[in-house]
Design a protein around this motif. Sequence first.
Motif, PDB file in Angstrom:
ATOM      1  N   THR A   1       5.670  -3.622   7.302  1.00  5.65           N
ATOM      2  CA  THR A   1       4.394  -3.097   6.829  1.00  5.65           C
ATOM      3  C   THR A   1       3.674  -2.402   7.975  1.00  5.65           C
ATOM      4  OG1 THR A   1       4.289  -4.931   5.290  1.00  5.65           O
ATOM      5  CG2 THR A   1       2.244  -3.719   5.669  1.00  5.65           C
TER       6      THR A   1
ATOM      7  N   HIS B   1       0.405   1.451  -7.777  1.00  9.43           N
ATOM      8  CA  HIS B   1       0.097   0.048  -7.592  1.00  9.43           C
ATOM      9  C   HIS B   1       0.166  -0.743  -8.897  1.00  9.43           C
ATOM     10  CE1 HIS B   1      -2.061  -3.561  -6.929  1.00  9.43           C
ATOM     11  NE2 HIS B   1      -3.108  -3.169  -7.623  1.00  9.43           N
TER      12      HIS B   1
ATOM     13  N   ASN C   1       7.282  -0.667   4.364  1.00 11.22           N
ATOM     14  CA  ASN C   1       6.073  -1.023   3.593  1.00 11.22           C
ATOM     15  C   ASN C   1       6.406  -1.705   2.274  1.00 11.22           C
ATOM     16  OD1 ASN C   1       4.183   0.165   5.468  1.00 11.22           O
ATOM     17  ND2 ASN C   1       4.983   2.146   4.775  1.00 11.22           N
TER      18      ASN C   1
ATOM     19  N   VAL D   1       3.993  -3.887   0.080  1.00 11.30           N
ATOM     20  CA  VAL D   1       2.895  -3.377  -0.756  1.00 11.30           C
ATOM     21  C   VAL D   1       3.354  -2.455  -1.889  1.00 11.30           C
ATOM     22  CG1 VAL D   1       1.190  -3.570   1.088  1.00 11.30           C
ATOM     23  CG2 VAL D   1       2.465  -1.421   0.818  1.00 11.30           C
ATOM     24  N   THR D   2       4.670  -2.277  -2.058  1.00 12.65           N
ATOM     25  CA  THR D   2       5.107  -1.311  -3.075  1.00 12.65           C
ATOM     26  C   THR D   2       5.552  -1.963  -4.380  1.00 12.65           C
ATOM     27  OG1 THR D   2       7.413  -1.221  -2.346  1.00 12.65           O
ATOM     28  CG2 THR D   2       5.894   0.293  -1.273  1.00 12.65           C
TER      29      THR D   2
ATOM     30  N   HIS E   1      -0.720   1.493  -1.158  1.00 12.61           N
ATOM     31  CA  HIS E   1       0.544   0.912  -1.603  1.00 12.61           C
ATOM     32  C   HIS E   1       1.713   1.801  -1.216  1.00 12.61           C
ATOM     33  CE1 HIS E   1      -1.493  -2.354  -3.627  1.00 12.61           C
ATOM     34  NE2 HIS E   1      -2.439  -1.462  -3.822  1.00 12.61           N
TER      35      HIS E   1
END
Lengths: 350, 263
Positions: free
Chosen positions: A337, A94, A274, A277-278, A89
Amino acid sequence: MTIKNNPKRLGVCLTISFGIWLVSCTLAGKETGPSGLFSVPEGFPEPVYNLAVNPVTEDGFQLGKKLFFDGRLSRDGTISCGECHNQAHSFTHHGHGFSHGIDGKEGFRNAQPIVNVAWQNSFFWDGGVFNLDLFAIAPIENPVEMDEKFPNVIEKLKKSEDYPKLFKKAFGTEEVTSERFLKALSQYMLSLVSANSRYDQYLAGKARLTETEMKGLALFKEKGCNTCHSGILFTDHSFRSNGLAAEYTGDLGRFRITENESDKNKFKVPTLRNIEVTYPYMHDGRFRNLEGVLEHYADGVQEVDNLDPALKKNPKPGIALTKEQQGQIIAFLKTLTDTEFLNNKRFSKF
Amino acid sequence: MSKSMKFQVLLCCSVFLFCGFSRYEKPKNTEGTVILKFNNLFNKEALDFEKAYTNAHGEKVKFTLLNYFISNIKLTKEDGSTYAVPQDSSYFLVKQSDPASKEITLNHIPSGKYSALTFTIGVDSLRNTMGIGSRTGALDVGATAKGMYWVWNSGYIFFKLEGTSPAAPEKQKNVFNYHIGGFGGYRSKTMNNIKTRTLAFKPVVVSNRKGPVIDINVEIDHFFDQVNPIKIAEKSSVMWGEFSTKISENYVSIFNLGNVSSK
């Protein structure tokens, strides 16, 4: 007095001159990078971190990595840095709005990604720490994170079986000092460079973006997201208010550090690399997904004190975006990403 | 010879010459030693963590911790010229709990007649912004400087006084704590509580490895009333914010000259 009758000074002069000669040779010849294993990706600016005082070496990196994933840095041995900063992440916690630390205690902010920190000039959402090397002491001593005293950590490592050997490998002698400890952790974190997303490949002419993603990219610029999330790092590293309703947690951000009225409600502009995914998002993790974030910019921006002028251009505060445009921007954000980074075995615990 | 090599040779020659000629060797000096003794007092008696006291506001107090940084020590000669202790060896942490820390020995003081002492209570701005490699000795956050550093807002705590008092809130277990720091900020301006004190005395001689012992009395009783009233009942926990500046104004003024004796 001349140099002749002062052999000590002569020695010093020769040494300094020789040193300068050596440095100028390496700079001219580019034989070994002065930053060690660290290298600046194509299109990135010069790092802010002074790698000359702490060049990344293989052994330093490995030591830093071991420290990063070692629970011994916490009071009861249960919480490592990696606990809240998970690679998959982009090194965030996460799924947690507020990070959970020791004894399951909850912190008051959302964990930040550790990515491209070599280019960062301040740390924490409020920028309270200005040097990466000084950072790690904060989570170690935070009662709701690792709740340990930094000098105790140094003592524990001194007495351990494994660490003195590793300090020797990395720094030449077995001595465990705060400086070496912090520099090793920095070497690991400095290495967490993300620069190979599909967007980067697109910039390099190696990949194509879809039509929707291209529209999103255009909107990202047209609508002024890049006023704040600017450049290749997707942040200008400034502190700004993006109009989040303040009463949510009562966190006043940068004001906590400067106590300056004009800093109320301002938080560090985060990178968007990214970002897919964070989640959750914002300093308090109030938005679970990117849809929530985009709705905020389109519809939820509040006229809080010090709301950034970039969000006051329209009669209604915020950024005018149709639902479709919001979707396009999200599609673009997902091109940031970097799967290679998120899966890079070199960074992971085992 | 390539262009860059010529440049290197030129650069080295000039640096070589520069180091050689720019600074003259000091004439060989006889040197002396100055000892600074910090006496933490309450009502003129040695402060004792076991004892209960009453401050100027009638509040009962017991102390549990007293630490402060002393740095950037300077000595002024009779003729007005000054000698500054080299930066790298000019940081000291005085702890009430550690008697040895209360005596600071300054070696290699050039001979002369000195009549004033200047020091900073705390750690100067520049050092507060330096890299981890310049934070050794008293400034080592992983050893000596334990508890004297703010991690969430990078900076040393200059002066730390803790204790208990019935005047402090019960929900706080009657604990009071004053942690004062603030070096002015790095990239943006923040609070600056760096305070410097100068104490003047009748000229004393430093020479031949000898010199004076200068007693500095730190009158903790006056911490509460010297410049600004500090009432535990009103402010029992101060770490940052405007009031911390008021506290720094108080504590700088409680460092007073005691005996100055020659050895």
